[in-house]
Design an enzyme around this catalytic site. Structure first.
Site, PDB file in Angstrom:
ATOM      1  N   GLU A 224      43.818  46.266  34.942  1.00  0.00           N
ATOM      2  CA  GLU A 224      45.170  45.693  35.017  1.00  0.00           C
ATOM      3  C   GLU A 224      45.059  44.417  35.841  1.00  0.00           C
ATOM      4  O   GLU A 224      45.028  44.463  37.076  1.00  0.00           O
ATOM      5  CB  GLU A 224      46.137  46.699  35.671  1.00  0.00           C
ATOM      6  CG  GLU A 224      46.241  48.029  34.933  1.00  0.00           C
ATOM      7  CD  GLU A 224      46.874  47.900  33.550  1.00  0.00           C
ATOM      8  OE1 GLU A 224      47.729  47.020  33.360  1.00  0.00           O
ATOM      9  OE2 GLU A 224      46.493  48.675  32.650  1.00  0.00           O
ATOM     10  N   CYS A 259      51.964  40.136  39.829  1.00  0.00           N
ATOM     11  CA  CYS A 259      51.204  39.792  38.626  1.00  0.00           C
ATOM     12  C   CYS A 259      52.111  39.314  37.502  1.00  0.00           C
ATOM     13  O   CYS A 259      51.679  38.574  36.629  1.00  0.00           O
ATOM     14  CB  CYS A 259      50.412  41.006  38.164  1.00  0.00           C
ATOM     15  SG  CYS A 259      51.437  42.458  37.902  1.00  0.00           S
TER      16      CYS A 259
HETATM   17  P1  NAD Z   1      42.574  43.030  46.242  1.00  0.00           P
HETATM   18  O1  NAD Z   1      41.915  41.969  47.051  1.00  0.00           O
HETATM   19  O2  NAD Z   1      43.406  44.046  46.914  1.00  0.00           O
HETATM   20  O3  NAD Z   1      41.435  43.708  45.392  1.00  0.00           O
HETATM   21  C1  NAD Z   1      41.726  44.779  44.521  1.00  0.00           C
HETATM   22  C2  NAD Z   1      40.783  45.921  44.822  1.00  0.00           C
HETATM   23  O4  NAD Z   1      39.451  45.524  44.547  1.00  0.00           O
HETATM   24  C3  NAD Z   1      40.853  46.364  46.267  1.00  0.00           C
HETATM   25  O5  NAD Z   1      41.002  47.755  46.315  1.00  0.00           O
HETATM   26  C4  NAD Z   1      39.549  45.877  46.836  1.00  0.00           C
HETATM   27  O6  NAD Z   1      39.052  46.734  47.833  1.00  0.00           O
HETATM   28  C5  NAD Z   1      38.624  45.850  45.644  1.00  0.00           C
HETATM   29  N1  NAD Z   1      37.602  44.817  45.752  1.00  0.00           N
HETATM   30  C6  NAD Z   1      37.764  43.550  46.183  1.00  0.00           C
HETATM   31  N2  NAD Z   1      36.592  42.866  46.115  1.00  0.00           N
HETATM   32  C7  NAD Z   1      35.672  43.736  45.629  1.00  0.00           C
HETATM   33  C8  NAD Z   1      34.281  43.646  45.319  1.00  0.00           C
HETATM   34  N3  NAD Z   1      33.605  42.520  45.514  1.00  0.00           N
HETATM   35  N4  NAD Z   1      33.675  44.732  44.845  1.00  0.00           N
HETATM   36  C9  NAD Z   1      34.337  45.885  44.636  1.00  0.00           C
HETATM   37  N5  NAD Z   1      35.665  46.031  44.918  1.00  0.00           N
HETATM   38  C10 NAD Z   1      36.317  44.980  45.403  1.00  0.00           C
HETATM   39  O7  NAD Z   1      43.529  42.429  45.174  1.00  0.00           O
HETATM   40  P2  NAD Z   1      43.476  41.115  44.449  1.00  0.00           P
HETATM   41  O8  NAD Z   1      42.299  41.157  43.555  1.00  0.00           O
HETATM   42  O9  NAD Z   1      43.689  39.956  45.351  1.00  0.00           O
HETATM   43  O10 NAD Z   1      44.847  41.347  43.614  1.00  0.00           O
HETATM   44  C11 NAD Z   1      45.559  40.325  43.121  1.00  0.00           C
HETATM   45  C12 NAD Z   1      45.334  40.239  41.630  1.00  0.00           C
HETATM   46  O11 NAD Z   1      45.747  41.459  41.039  1.00  0.00           O
HETATM   47  C13 NAD Z   1      46.155  39.171  40.981  1.00  0.00           C
HETATM   48  O12 NAD Z   1      45.372  38.499  40.039  1.00  0.00           O
HETATM   49  C14 NAD Z   1      47.252  39.938  40.277  1.00  0.00           C
HETATM   50  O13 NAD Z   1      47.774  39.291  39.161  1.00  0.00           O
HETATM   51  C15 NAD Z   1      46.551  41.201  39.930  1.00  0.00           C
HETATM   52  N6  NAD Z   1      47.506  42.301  39.762  1.00  0.00           N
HETATM   53  C16 NAD Z   1      47.654  42.832  38.533  1.00  0.00           C
HETATM   54  C17 NAD Z   1      48.576  43.836  38.344  1.00  0.00           C
HETATM   55  C18 NAD Z   1      48.786  44.455  36.999  1.00  0.00           C
HETATM   56  O14 NAD Z   1      49.427  45.499  36.935  1.00  0.00           O
HETATM   57  N7  NAD Z   1      48.289  43.867  35.924  1.00  0.00           N
HETATM   58  C19 NAD Z   1      49.328  44.313  39.423  1.00  0.00           C
HETATM   59  C20 NAD Z   1      49.121  43.756  40.661  1.00  0.00           C
HETATM   60  C21 NAD Z   1      48.209  42.736  40.833  1.00  0.00           C
END
Ligand code: NAD
Length: 494
Positions: A224, A259
């Protein structure tokens, strides 16, 4: 909250711990306790109770993580999660029913059905922006489908992660539903294990890491992700209402850190000044003259995101494009709602998902030009259109490819459990919500069952294969009733 984390987990969660956890869960899952309807219902009821009894704690956690207004916490995290759970409780019996499908004459007599079965041990990794709902929503689907679940909330929202680690075990069966707090090392340790499904919410960059880890074990994934959600804005709308709906979908959703938040607007050159004026008066009505002081706007989640967003605003030639807002408060990680007009398409702000309170407006000669502009970029999670023109709406729905489309409002499609929520292309793989969540965590087992009482006498399918057997079978397959009759009664030549 670090104190709470240490108190709960006690020690570091490493590869050995992850392996032991998965091994334990696999052994317990095989005993079948999560499969009965009653177990699933009791978990869903536990989640509902947690939501109702711990509402204040949830609000406190989100205030600490994001300064998220209580109204938004209630609307987007608490009430939506509770509604999703109640919906699953109401529908679960139906969802679990085998689906009978027609049998073919070639397999006469037989029954054919599709039986949903739990996938097994699933991993849910979620993002920080809706840190409560983005854990609860997939959890509902996973337990409704009868799986054991490991939840990895985002470390960027540590208070909400600590909430789950502390309170969830008080309401659900913690021998099958586990919470692991932590950041990259803990997530990596989890990703090294073999899962039956990984459900990931977050950025495309980490989505690729998740998918690569899953590929090693042939584990299916749901990703997602996000992207730049475009808004095409026509001049024929009820401007006041349309701008309010769009603005609440942008700044009323975590101050743009969503998102599905509108990422950029496309409108005509001639209409842009009117739209900017309407945005200005709406934003002033919503957040007053000093939005940095407004308690109705979330803060930016972390300094690194604050820095990322201010760099978009400070790029050369971009400050003069700001037509509203632009104020910032580094100490409190606040950025005011900011509107920019006529930013170049190759500027940083138009490159990646903004994920914050900045809203650029791109102008075109005619609105139809927007389709090509949108389709020339990675496929967005949602594409929005504000227009009363039914022909334009039809063309938009037909020609724009996106995870979902919403006409004349923003973000609301997310609330309808009858619609799948998910991306396409760069915005994600797989969908959930309502029955789609149940399906995302179920295997659809195909079951064909034949009896012996009406054993057909079509020996033609058995070796030795002869010319006449082949002719007969070809005719039966082509639908010849006579051939079938001959075959059934064994009147054919071998
Ligand atoms: P985040 O930094 O919280 O990362 C998401 C998860 O990935 C966390 O649990 C984190 O611990 C893990 N993570 C981070 N780096 C990692 C790595 N190198 N290796 C393994 N795991 C790792 O969140 P984010 O990525 O900044 O979230 C924002 C993004 O999420 C935006 O692009 C947003 O659009 C998207 N998003 C999508 C939805 C949806 O439903 N489609 C909902 C919310 C957010």
């Amino acid at each position: 909250m670090d104190g709470i984390k240490a108190e709960i987990t006690g020690e570091v969660f490493d590869g050995k711990k992850a392996e032991a956890m998965v091994k334990d869960l696999t052994a317990s899952f095989k005993a079948g306790k999560t499969k009965p309807y009653e177990w699933r219902v009791s978990q869903l009821e536990g989640i509902v109770r947690m939501i109702m009894e711990r509402e204040t704690k949830i609000m406190e956690a989100l205030q600490s993580d994001l300064a998220k207004p209580n109204m938004e916490v209630y609307l987007h995290e608490i009430s939506l999660s509770k509604a999703a759970c109640m919906f699953a409780l109401k529908e679960l019996k139906n969802w679990m029913q085998p689906e009978k499908v027609p049998s073919l004459i070639a397999t006469f007599s037989s029954t054919a059905q599709i039986i949903p079965e739990p996938l097994g041990i699933v991993l849910v990794i979620s993002a920080w922006n809706y840190p409560f709902a983005l854990i609860t929503d997939p959890l509902i689907g996973a337990v409704a489908a009868g799986n054991a679940v490991v939840l990895k909330p985002s470390e960027v929202a540590p208070s909400t992660a600590a909430f789950f680690a502390k309170f969830l075990p008080q309401y659900v069966d913690s021998s099958f539903i586990k919470v692991v707090e932590g950041a990259v090392p803990e997530t990596t340790a989890l990703l090294d294990q073999k899962w039956d499904k990984i459900f990931y919410t977050g950025s495309g960059k980490v989505g690729r890491i998740v998918m690569a880890a899953a590929a090693k074990h042939l584990t299916p994934v749901a990703l997602e992700l996000g992207g730049k959600c475009p808004v095409v804005f026509d001049s024929d709308v009820n401007l006041k209402v349309a701008v309010k709906r769009m603005a609440v979908g942008k700044w009323g959703c975590n101050n743009g850190q969503a998102c599905i938040a509108p990422d950029y607007i496309i409108t005509t050159k001639s209409f842009a000044p009117k739209l900017v004026d309407a945005l200005k008066s709406t934003l002033e009505e919503f957040y007053g003259e000093d939005p940095l002081e407004s308690a109705d706007l979330s803060r930016i989640v972390s300094f690194s995101h604050f820095k990322r967003l201010t760099e978009l605003l400070d790029e050369e030639n971009i400050p003069e494009k700001i037509v509203y807002g632009g104020e910032r408060d580094e100490k409190h990680l606040k950025i005011a709602p900011t509107v920019l007009l006529d930013v170049p398409c190759d500027s940083l702000i138009m490159k990646d998902e903004i994920f914050g309170p900045l809203l650029p407006i791109i102008t075109v000669e005619k609105l139809e030009d927007s389709f090509e502009l949108i389709n020339s970029r990675p496929k967005p999670l949602v594409a929005y259109l504000f227009s009363k023109n039914k022909k334009l709406e039809e063309e938009f729905v037909q020609n724009v490819s996106a995870g979902g489309i919403l006409i004349n409002d923003a973000a609301l499609h997310f609330t309808n459990p009858h619609l799948p929520f998910g991306g396409v292309g760069d915005s994600g793989i797989g969908a959930y919500h309502g029955k789609f969540s149940f399906d995302a965590f179920s295997h659809k087992k195909a079951v064909l069952s034949r009896g012996y009482a009406t054993e057909m006498r079509i020996r033609a399918r058995y070796p030795p294969y002869t010319y006449h057997k082949q002719i007969l079978l070809r005719r039966i397959i082509d639908g010849s009733f006579i051939a079938l009759f001959l075959g059934l009664f064994g009147l054919h030549r071998d």
